[in-house]
Design a protein around this motif. Structure first.
Motif, PDB file in Angstrom:
ATOM      1  N   PRO A  96       0.802  -1.234   0.000  1.00 48.86           N
ATOM      2  CA  PRO A  96       0.000   0.000   0.000  1.00 48.86           C
ATOM      3  C   PRO A  96       0.832   1.279   0.000  1.00 48.86           C
ATOM      4  CG  PRO A  96      -0.948  -1.594   1.520  1.00 48.86           C
ATOM      5  CD  PRO A  96       0.371  -2.162   1.071  1.00 48.86           C
ATOM      6  N   GLN A  97       2.014   1.254   0.605  1.00 48.62           N
ATOM      7  CA  GLN A  97       2.844   2.455   0.688  1.00 48.62           C
ATOM      8  C   GLN A  97       3.819   2.576  -0.476  1.00 48.62           C
ATOM      9  OE1 GLN A  97       3.158  -0.300   2.417  1.00 48.62           O
ATOM     10  NE2 GLN A  97       5.284  -0.725   3.010  1.00 48.62           N
ATOM     11  N   TRP A  98       3.671   1.762  -1.497  1.00 43.26           N
ATOM     12  CA  TRP A  98       4.634   1.698  -2.600  1.00 43.26           C
ATOM     13  C   TRP A  98       4.910   3.065  -3.226  1.00 43.26           C
ATOM     14  CZ3 TRP A  98       3.540   1.047  -8.281  1.00 43.26           C
ATOM     15  CH2 TRP A  98       4.691   0.690  -9.001  1.00 43.26           C
ATOM     16  N   ILE A  99       3.876   3.795  -3.566  1.00 46.30           N
ATOM     17  CA  ILE A  99       4.055   5.083  -4.241  1.00 46.30           C
ATOM     18  C   ILE A  99       4.507   6.150  -3.250  1.00 46.30           C
ATOM     19  CG2 ILE A  99       2.930   6.902  -5.587  1.00 46.30           C
ATOM     20  CD1 ILE A  99       0.996   4.748  -6.638  1.00 46.30           C
ATOM     21  N   THR A 100       3.872   6.216  -2.103  1.00 43.70           N
ATOM     22  CA  THR A 100       4.181   7.281  -1.152  1.00 43.70           C
ATOM     23  C   THR A 100       5.616   7.183  -0.632  1.00 43.70           C
ATOM     24  OG1 THR A 100       3.193   5.967   0.638  1.00 43.70           O
ATOM     25  CG2 THR A 100       1.785   7.596  -0.456  1.00 43.70           C
ATOM     26  N   VAL A 101       6.126   5.977  -0.427  1.00 41.41           N
ATOM     27  CA  VAL A 101       7.508   5.836   0.040  1.00 41.41           C
ATOM     28  C   VAL A 101       8.486   6.251  -1.051  1.00 41.41           C
ATOM     29  CG1 VAL A 101       9.275   4.195   0.782  1.00 41.41           C
ATOM     30  CG2 VAL A 101       6.995   4.102   1.772  1.00 41.41           C
ATOM     31  N   GLN A 102       8.194   5.881  -2.302  1.00 43.65           N
ATOM     32  CA  GLN A 102       9.060   6.333  -3.393  1.00 43.65           C
ATOM     33  C   GLN A 102       9.150   7.862  -3.410  1.00 43.65           C
ATOM     34  OE1 GLN A 102       8.433   4.896  -7.339  1.00 43.65           O
ATOM     35  NE2 GLN A 102       8.645   2.742  -6.794  1.00 43.65           N
ATOM     36  N   LEU A 103       8.017   8.520  -3.303  1.00 42.41           N
ATOM     37  CA  LEU A 103       7.999   9.975  -3.349  1.00 42.41           C
ATOM     38  C   LEU A 103       8.731  10.571  -2.149  1.00 42.41           C
ATOM     39  CD1 LEU A 103       4.285  10.525  -4.435  1.00 42.41           C
ATOM     40  CD2 LEU A 103       6.320  10.704  -5.873  1.00 42.41           C
ATOM     41  N   ALA A 104       8.601   9.932  -0.992  1.00 46.56           N
ATOM     42  CA  ALA A 104       9.227  10.456   0.228  1.00 46.56           C
ATOM     43  C   ALA A 104      10.746  10.355   0.194  1.00 46.56           C
ATOM     44  CB  ALA A 104       8.684   9.715   1.449  1.00 46.56           C
ATOM     45  N   CYS A 105      11.305   9.508  -0.673  1.00 46.27           N
ATOM     46  CA  CYS A 105      12.759   9.378  -0.759  1.00 46.27           C
ATOM     47  C   CYS A 105      13.419  10.674  -1.214  1.00 46.27           C
ATOM     48  CB  CYS A 105      13.136   8.245  -1.719  1.00 46.27           C
ATOM     49  SG  CYS A 105      12.840   6.579  -1.051  1.00 46.27           S
ATOM     50  N   GLY A 106      12.702  11.487  -1.982  1.00 40.42           N
ATOM     51  CA  GLY A 106      13.245  12.761  -2.431  1.00 40.42           C
ATOM     52  C   GLY A 106      14.433  12.640  -3.358  1.00 40.42           C
ATOM     53  N   SER A 107      14.516  11.547  -4.102  1.00 39.92           N
ATOM     54  CA  SER A 107      15.649  11.303  -4.996  1.00 39.92           C
ATOM     55  C   SER A 107      15.216  11.393  -6.455  1.00 39.92           C
ATOM     56  CB  SER A 107      16.249   9.920  -4.704  1.00 39.92           C
ATOM     57  OG  SER A 107      15.268   8.925  -4.847  1.00 39.92           O
ATOM     58  N   ASP A 108      16.211  11.288  -7.344  1.00 39.16           N
ATOM     59  CA  ASP A 108      15.899  11.285  -8.774  1.00 39.16           C
ATOM     60  C   ASP A 108      15.291   9.958  -9.217  1.00 39.16           C
ATOM     61  OD1 ASP A 108      16.984  13.888  -9.214  1.00 39.16           O
ATOM     62  OD2 ASP A 108      19.001  13.024  -9.246  1.00 39.16           O
ATOM     63  N   ALA A 109      15.665   8.874  -8.541  1.00 44.06           N
ATOM     64  CA  ALA A 109      15.149   7.543  -8.870  1.00 44.06           C
ATOM     65  C   ALA A 109      15.175   6.681  -7.611  1.00 44.06           C
ATOM     66  CB  ALA A 109      15.974   6.890  -9.976  1.00 44.06           C
ATOM     67  N   VAL A 186      16.824   1.249  -1.754  1.00 41.02           N
ATOM     68  CA  VAL A 186      16.096   0.982  -0.518  1.00 41.02           C
ATOM     69  C   VAL A 186      15.469  -0.409  -0.515  1.00 41.02           C
ATOM     70  CG1 VAL A 186      15.659   3.398   0.033  1.00 41.02           C
ATOM     71  CG2 VAL A 186      14.094   2.182  -1.473  1.00 41.02           C
ATOM     72  N   ARG A 187      15.393  -0.993   0.670  1.00 39.48           N
ATOM     73  CA  ARG A 187      14.734  -2.292   0.829  1.00 39.48           C
ATOM     74  C   ARG A 187      13.219  -2.113   0.696  1.00 39.48           C
ATOM     75  NH1 ARG A 187      10.787  -5.548   3.551  1.00 39.48           N
ATOM     76  NH2 ARG A 187      11.525  -7.696   3.367  1.00 39.48           N
ATOM     77  N   ASP A 188      12.694  -1.083   1.313  1.00 43.96           N
ATOM     78  CA  ASP A 188      11.258  -0.797   1.248  1.00 43.96           C
ATOM     79  C   ASP A 188      11.031   0.466   0.432  1.00 43.96           C
ATOM     80  OD1 ASP A 188      10.348  -2.953   2.903  1.00 43.96           O
ATOM     81  OD2 ASP A 188      11.219  -1.872   4.613  1.00 43.96           O
ATOM     82  N   PRO A 189       9.988   0.484  -0.400  1.00 38.73           N
ATOM     83  CA  PRO A 189       8.912  -0.495  -0.487  1.00 38.73           C
ATOM     84  C   PRO A 189       9.332  -1.789  -1.193  1.00 38.73           C
ATOM     85  CG  PRO A 189       8.590   1.182  -2.159  1.00 38.73           C
ATOM     86  CD  PRO A 189       9.771   1.612  -1.336  1.00 38.73           C
ATOM     87  N   HIS A 190       9.043  -2.902  -0.535  1.00 38.93           N
ATOM     88  CA  HIS A 190       9.389  -4.246  -0.985  1.00 38.93           C
ATOM     89  C   HIS A 190       8.175  -4.826  -1.704  1.00 38.93           C
ATOM     90  CE1 HIS A 190      11.581  -8.083  -0.549  1.00 38.93           C
ATOM     91  NE2 HIS A 190      10.447  -8.637  -0.170  1.00 38.93           N
ATOM     92  N   VAL A 191       8.366  -5.359  -2.910  1.00 38.80           N
ATOM     93  CA  VAL A 191       7.247  -5.933  -3.659  1.00 38.80           C
ATOM     94  C   VAL A 191       7.385  -7.455  -3.718  1.00 38.80           C
ATOM     95  CG1 VAL A 191       7.121  -3.830  -5.060  1.00 38.80           C
ATOM     96  CG2 VAL A 191       8.304  -5.851  -5.970  1.00 38.80           C
ATOM     97  N   LEU A 192       6.278  -8.126  -3.998  1.00 34.09           N
ATOM     98  CA  LEU A 192       6.268  -9.578  -4.152  1.00 34.09           C
ATOM     99  C   LEU A 192       6.011  -9.911  -5.607  1.00 34.09           C
ATOM    100  CD1 LEU A 192       4.191 -10.675  -1.013  1.00 34.09           C
ATOM    101  CD2 LEU A 192       6.677 -10.814  -1.340  1.00 34.09           C
ATOM    102  N   THR A 193       6.880 -10.716  -6.181  1.00 40.50           N
ATOM    103  CA  THR A 193       6.742 -11.097  -7.581  1.00 40.50           C
ATOM    104  C   THR A 193       6.638 -12.614  -7.697  1.00 40.50           C
ATOM    105  OG1 THR A 193       7.594 -10.591  -9.796  1.00 40.50           O
ATOM    106  CG2 THR A 193       9.197 -11.332  -8.146  1.00 40.50           C
ATOM    107  N   SER A 194       6.235 -13.097  -8.847  1.00 37.58           N
ATOM    108  CA  SER A 194       6.036 -14.532  -9.010  1.00 37.58           C
ATOM    109  C   SER A 194       7.361 -15.235  -9.293  1.00 37.58           C
ATOM    110  CB  SER A 194       5.057 -14.815 -10.151  1.00 37.58           C
ATOM    111  OG  SER A 194       5.673 -14.602 -11.405  1.00 37.58           O
ATOM    112  N   ALA A 195       7.384 -16.515  -8.909  1.00 30.75           N
ATOM    113  CA  ALA A 195       8.551 -17.356  -9.210  1.00 30.75           C
ATOM    114  C   ALA A 195       8.194 -18.352 -10.300  1.00 30.75           C
ATOM    115  CB  ALA A 195       9.015 -18.081  -7.947  1.00 30.75           C
ATOM    116  N   ARG A 196       7.386 -17.923 -11.239  1.00 32.54           N
ATOM    117  CA  ARG A 196       6.932 -18.827 -12.290  1.00 32.54           C
ATOM    118  C   ARG A 196       8.086 -19.270 -13.175  1.00 32.54           C
ATOM    119  NH1 ARG A 196       3.533 -14.129 -15.420  1.00 32.54           N
ATOM    120  NH2 ARG A 196       5.281 -12.965 -16.265  1.00 32.54           N
ATOM    121  N   ARG A 197       7.950 -20.458 -13.731  1.00 37.17           N
ATOM    122  CA  ARG A 197       9.000 -20.999 -14.589  1.00 37.17           C
ATOM    123  C   ARG A 197       8.873 -20.519 -16.033  1.00 37.17           C
ATOM    124  NH1 ARG A 197       9.467 -27.262 -14.211  1.00 37.17           N
ATOM    125  NH2 ARG A 197      11.329 -26.753 -15.430  1.00 37.17           N
ATOM    126  N   LEU A 198       7.667 -20.155 -16.447  1.00 36.92           N
ATOM    127  CA  LEU A 198       7.457 -19.722 -17.824  1.00 36.92           C
ATOM    128  C   LEU A 198       7.839 -18.247 -17.960  1.00 36.92           C
ATOM    129  CD1 LEU A 198       6.433 -20.340 -20.677  1.00 36.92           C
ATOM    130  CD2 LEU A 198       4.135 -19.678 -19.906  1.00 36.92           C
TER     131      LEU A 198
END
Length: 228
Positions: A96-109, A186-198
Protein backbone atom coordinates in the motif's frame (compact mmCIF):
# COMPACT_ATOMS: atom_id res chain seq x y z
CA UNK A 1 0.34 13.75 -11.53
CA UNK A 2 1.91 10.40 -10.67
CA UNK A 3 2.09 7.69 -13.33
CA UNK A 4 2.35 3.93 -13.02
CA UNK A 5 3.63 1.91 -15.99
CA UNK A 6 2.98 -1.84 -16.28
CA UNK A 7 4.10 -3.77 -19.39
CA UNK A 8 2.20 -7.01 -19.91
CA UNK A 9 2.34 -9.92 -22.33
CA UNK A 10 -0.43 -12.54 -21.87
CA UNK A 11 -0.79 -11.79 -18.17
CA UNK A 12 -4.51 -12.48 -17.67
CA UNK A 13 -3.77 -14.91 -14.83
CA UNK A 14 -1.80 -12.46 -12.69
CA UNK A 15 -2.63 -8.92 -13.70
CA UNK A 16 -5.85 -8.68 -11.69
CA UNK A 17 -3.98 -9.07 -8.39
CA UNK A 18 -1.28 -6.69 -9.60
CA UNK A 19 -3.74 -3.95 -10.48
CA UNK A 20 -5.68 -4.36 -7.24
CA UNK A 21 -2.47 -3.78 -5.29
CA UNK A 22 -1.43 -0.78 -7.42
CA UNK A 23 -4.86 0.80 -7.07
CA UNK A 24 -4.65 0.38 -3.31
CA UNK A 25 -1.25 2.09 -3.35
CA UNK A 26 -2.74 4.90 -5.46
CA UNK A 27 -5.44 5.47 -2.84
CA UNK A 28 -2.70 6.37 -0.36
CA UNK A 29 -1.68 9.33 -2.56
CA UNK A 30 -4.06 12.00 -1.36
CA UNK A 31 -2.72 15.22 -2.83
CA UNK A 32 -2.54 14.48 -6.57
CA UNK A 33 -4.00 12.06 -9.13
CA UNK A 34 -2.44 8.74 -10.11
CA UNK A 35 -2.80 7.35 -13.63
CA UNK A 36 -2.10 3.68 -14.30
CA UNK A 37 -1.27 2.50 -17.81
CA UNK A 38 -1.03 -1.14 -18.83
CA UNK A 39 0.91 -1.72 -22.02
CA UNK A 40 -0.68 -4.86 -23.44
CA UNK A 41 2.11 -6.07 -25.70
CA UNK A 42 1.18 -8.73 -28.27
CA UNK A 43 -1.45 -10.19 -25.96
CA UNK A 44 -3.64 -13.05 -27.14
CA UNK A 45 -5.60 -13.35 -23.89
CA UNK A 46 -7.82 -11.06 -21.79
CA UNK A 47 -5.03 -8.92 -20.33
CA UNK A 48 -6.27 -5.70 -21.94
CA UNK A 49 -9.91 -6.35 -21.05
CA UNK A 50 -9.04 -7.01 -17.41
CA UNK A 51 -7.02 -3.79 -17.23
CA UNK A 52 -9.84 -1.74 -18.77
CA UNK A 53 -12.39 -3.27 -16.38
CA UNK A 54 -10.11 -2.24 -13.51
CA UNK A 55 -10.28 1.35 -14.73
CA UNK A 56 -6.74 1.57 -16.07
CA UNK A 57 -5.54 3.16 -19.28
CA UNK A 58 -4.50 0.54 -21.85
CA UNK A 59 -2.07 0.72 -24.76
CA UNK A 60 -2.50 -2.30 -27.02
CA UNK A 61 0.68 -2.73 -29.05
CA UNK A 62 2.44 -5.48 -30.97
CA UNK A 63 6.07 -4.99 -30.02
CA UNK A 64 7.10 -8.27 -28.35
CA UNK A 65 9.76 -6.31 -26.49
CA UNK A 66 9.57 -5.38 -22.82
CA UNK A 67 11.91 -2.42 -23.20
CA UNK A 68 9.87 -0.92 -26.01
CA UNK A 69 6.63 -1.60 -24.13
CA UNK A 70 7.92 0.05 -20.95
CA UNK A 71 9.17 3.02 -22.99
CA UNK A 72 5.79 3.39 -24.71
CA UNK A 73 4.02 3.43 -21.36
CA UNK A 74 6.45 5.97 -19.98
CA UNK A 75 5.99 8.29 -22.97
CA UNK A 76 2.22 8.01 -22.61
CA UNK A 77 2.41 9.06 -18.96
CA UNK A 78 4.83 11.89 -19.69
CA UNK A 79 2.41 13.13 -22.32
CA UNK A 80 -0.28 13.30 -19.64
CA UNK A 81 1.99 15.40 -17.46
CA UNK A 82 3.38 12.85 -15.00
CA UNK A 83 6.09 14.31 -12.75
CA UNK A 84 7.04 10.91 -11.31
CA UNK A 85 6.71 7.40 -12.77
CA UNK A 86 6.51 4.15 -10.85
CA UNK A 87 7.24 0.91 -12.72
CA UNK A 88 6.24 -2.63 -11.88
CA UNK A 89 5.45 -5.90 -13.67
CA UNK A 90 2.13 -7.61 -14.25
CA UNK A 91 3.03 -10.63 -12.09
CA UNK A 92 3.97 -8.44 -9.11
CA UNK A 93 2.01 -7.16 -6.11
CA UNK A 94 3.04 -3.89 -4.53
CA UNK A 95 2.46 -2.79 -0.92
CA UNK A 96 0.00 0.00 0.00
CA UNK A 97 2.84 2.46 0.69
CA UNK A 98 4.63 1.70 -2.60
CA UNK A 99 4.06 5.08 -4.24
CA UNK A 100 4.18 7.28 -1.15
CA UNK A 101 7.51 5.84 0.04
CA UNK A 102 9.06 6.33 -3.39
CA UNK A 103 8.00 9.97 -3.35
CA UNK A 104 9.23 10.46 0.23
CA UNK A 105 12.76 9.38 -0.76
CA UNK A 106 13.25 12.76 -2.43
CA UNK A 107 15.65 11.30 -5.00
CA UNK A 108 15.90 11.28 -8.77
CA UNK A 109 15.15 7.54 -8.87
CA UNK A 110 14.27 4.72 -6.49
CA UNK A 111 15.48 1.12 -6.84
CA UNK A 112 13.53 -1.20 -4.55
CA UNK A 113 13.76 -4.91 -3.75
CA UNK A 114 11.64 -7.93 -4.61
CA UNK A 115 10.55 -11.03 -2.75
CA UNK A 116 8.73 -14.27 -3.51
CA UNK A 117 5.99 -15.80 -1.36
CA UNK A 118 5.24 -18.91 -3.44
CA UNK A 119 8.02 -21.27 -4.47
CA UNK A 120 5.78 -24.25 -5.34
CA UNK A 121 6.98 -24.45 -8.95
CA UNK A 122 10.57 -25.04 -7.82
CA UNK A 123 12.56 -27.51 -5.71
CA UNK A 124 13.93 -26.21 -2.41
CA UNK A 125 17.41 -25.56 -3.72
CA UNK A 126 16.14 -22.86 -6.10
CA UNK A 127 14.74 -20.75 -3.27
CA UNK A 128 17.92 -21.38 -1.29
CA UNK A 129 19.99 -20.12 -4.21
CA UNK A 130 17.96 -16.93 -4.29
CA UNK A 131 18.12 -16.21 -0.57
CA UNK A 132 21.81 -17.08 -0.32
CA UNK A 133 22.90 -14.09 -2.34
CA UNK A 134 20.03 -11.60 -2.52
CA UNK A 135 20.70 -8.25 -0.82
CA UNK A 136 17.35 -7.73 0.91
CA UNK A 137 18.42 -4.51 2.64
CA UNK A 138 18.97 -0.81 2.20
CA UNK A 139 22.07 -0.09 0.15
CA UNK A 140 21.56 -3.07 -2.16
CA UNK A 141 22.53 -2.74 -5.81
CA UNK A 142 19.72 -4.67 -7.50
CA UNK A 143 17.74 -3.15 -10.36
CA UNK A 144 14.23 -4.45 -10.96
CA UNK A 145 11.68 -3.11 -13.42
CA UNK A 146 9.16 -4.63 -11.01
CA UNK A 147 10.08 -2.07 -8.35
CA UNK A 148 11.44 1.14 -9.78
CA UNK A 149 10.57 4.83 -9.73
CA UNK A 150 11.99 7.87 -11.50
CA UNK A 151 11.25 11.55 -11.88
CA UNK A 152 10.11 12.74 -15.28
CA UNK A 153 13.04 15.15 -15.47
CA UNK A 154 15.63 12.45 -14.76
CA UNK A 155 13.95 10.03 -17.16
CA UNK A 156 14.20 12.51 -20.01
CA UNK A 157 17.80 13.45 -19.19
CA UNK A 158 18.82 9.78 -19.19
CA UNK A 159 17.15 9.08 -22.53
CA UNK A 160 14.45 6.79 -21.16
CA UNK A 161 14.04 3.05 -21.50
CA UNK A 162 15.79 1.53 -24.51
CA UNK A 163 13.95 -0.87 -26.81
CA UNK A 164 15.74 -3.94 -25.45
CA UNK A 165 14.40 -7.46 -25.04
CA UNK A 166 15.87 -7.51 -21.52
CA UNK A 167 17.72 -5.29 -19.00
CA UNK A 168 16.23 -2.02 -20.21
CA UNK A 169 15.87 -1.10 -16.53
CA UNK A 170 19.55 -1.82 -15.84
CA UNK A 171 20.71 0.26 -18.80
CA UNK A 172 18.61 3.22 -17.64
CA UNK A 173 20.03 3.05 -14.11
CA UNK A 174 23.57 2.76 -15.47
CA UNK A 175 22.98 6.00 -17.35
CA UNK A 176 21.59 7.65 -14.22
CA UNK A 177 24.70 6.58 -12.29
CA UNK A 178 26.96 8.01 -15.00
CA UNK A 179 25.05 11.29 -14.76
CA UNK A 180 25.50 11.32 -10.97
CA UNK A 181 21.77 11.28 -10.39
CA UNK A 182 20.61 10.68 -6.82
CA UNK A 183 19.36 7.11 -6.49
CA UNK A 184 17.70 5.66 -3.40
CA UNK A 185 18.73 2.00 -3.05
CA UNK A 186 16.10 0.98 -0.52
CA UNK A 187 14.73 -2.29 0.83
CA UNK A 188 11.26 -0.80 1.25
CA UNK A 189 8.91 -0.49 -0.49
CA UNK A 190 9.39 -4.25 -0.99
CA UNK A 191 7.25 -5.93 -3.66
CA UNK A 192 6.27 -9.58 -4.15
CA UNK A 193 6.74 -11.10 -7.58
CA UNK A 194 6.04 -14.53 -9.01
CA UNK A 195 8.55 -17.36 -9.21
CA UNK A 196 6.93 -18.83 -12.29
CA UNK A 197 9.00 -21.00 -14.59
CA UNK A 198 7.46 -19.72 -17.82
CA UNK A 199 9.46 -16.63 -18.74
CA UNK A 200 7.83 -13.67 -20.49
CA UNK A 201 11.13 -11.89 -21.17
CA UNK A 202 14.51 -13.43 -21.94
CA UNK A 203 17.19 -13.23 -19.24
CA UNK A 204 14.75 -12.05 -16.59
CA UNK A 205 13.89 -13.48 -13.18
CA UNK A 206 12.14 -16.57 -14.53
CA UNK A 207 15.14 -17.29 -16.74
CA UNK A 208 17.50 -17.09 -13.76
CA UNK A 209 15.27 -19.32 -11.64
CA UNK A 210 15.08 -21.95 -14.37
CA UNK A 211 18.87 -21.99 -14.58
CA UNK A 212 19.05 -22.94 -10.91
CA UNK A 213 17.34 -26.24 -11.69
CA UNK A 214 20.67 -27.37 -13.12
CA UNK A 215 22.20 -27.06 -9.63
CA UNK A 216 25.07 -25.05 -11.12
CA UNK A 217 27.14 -22.70 -8.94
CA UNK A 218 25.02 -19.82 -7.74
CA UNK A 219 25.01 -16.79 -9.99
CA UNK A 220 24.05 -13.35 -8.78
CA UNK A 221 20.62 -12.19 -9.88
CA UNK A 222 19.51 -8.56 -9.76
CA UNK A 223 22.00 -6.78 -11.95
CA UNK A 224 24.23 -4.13 -10.44
CA UNK A 225 24.09 -0.71 -11.99
CA UNK A 226 27.85 -0.35 -11.85
CA UNK A 227 30.56 -2.71 -12.99
CA UNK A 228 32.46 -4.85 -10.53
Amino acid sequence: MIGVCIPAHDEATDIGACLASVKEAARHVTNEPVRIVVVADACSDDTAAIARFAGCDVLSLDLRCVGAARAAGAEYLLGLGARWMCCTDADTRVPPQWITVQLACGSDAVCGTIGVDDWREHPAHVAQAFYSHYQDRDGHRHVHGANFGISATSYRLAGGFLSLAAHEDVRLVETLVSQQASIAWVRDPHVLTSARRLARAPEGFAHWLSAQWQAAPIEAFGHAATAG
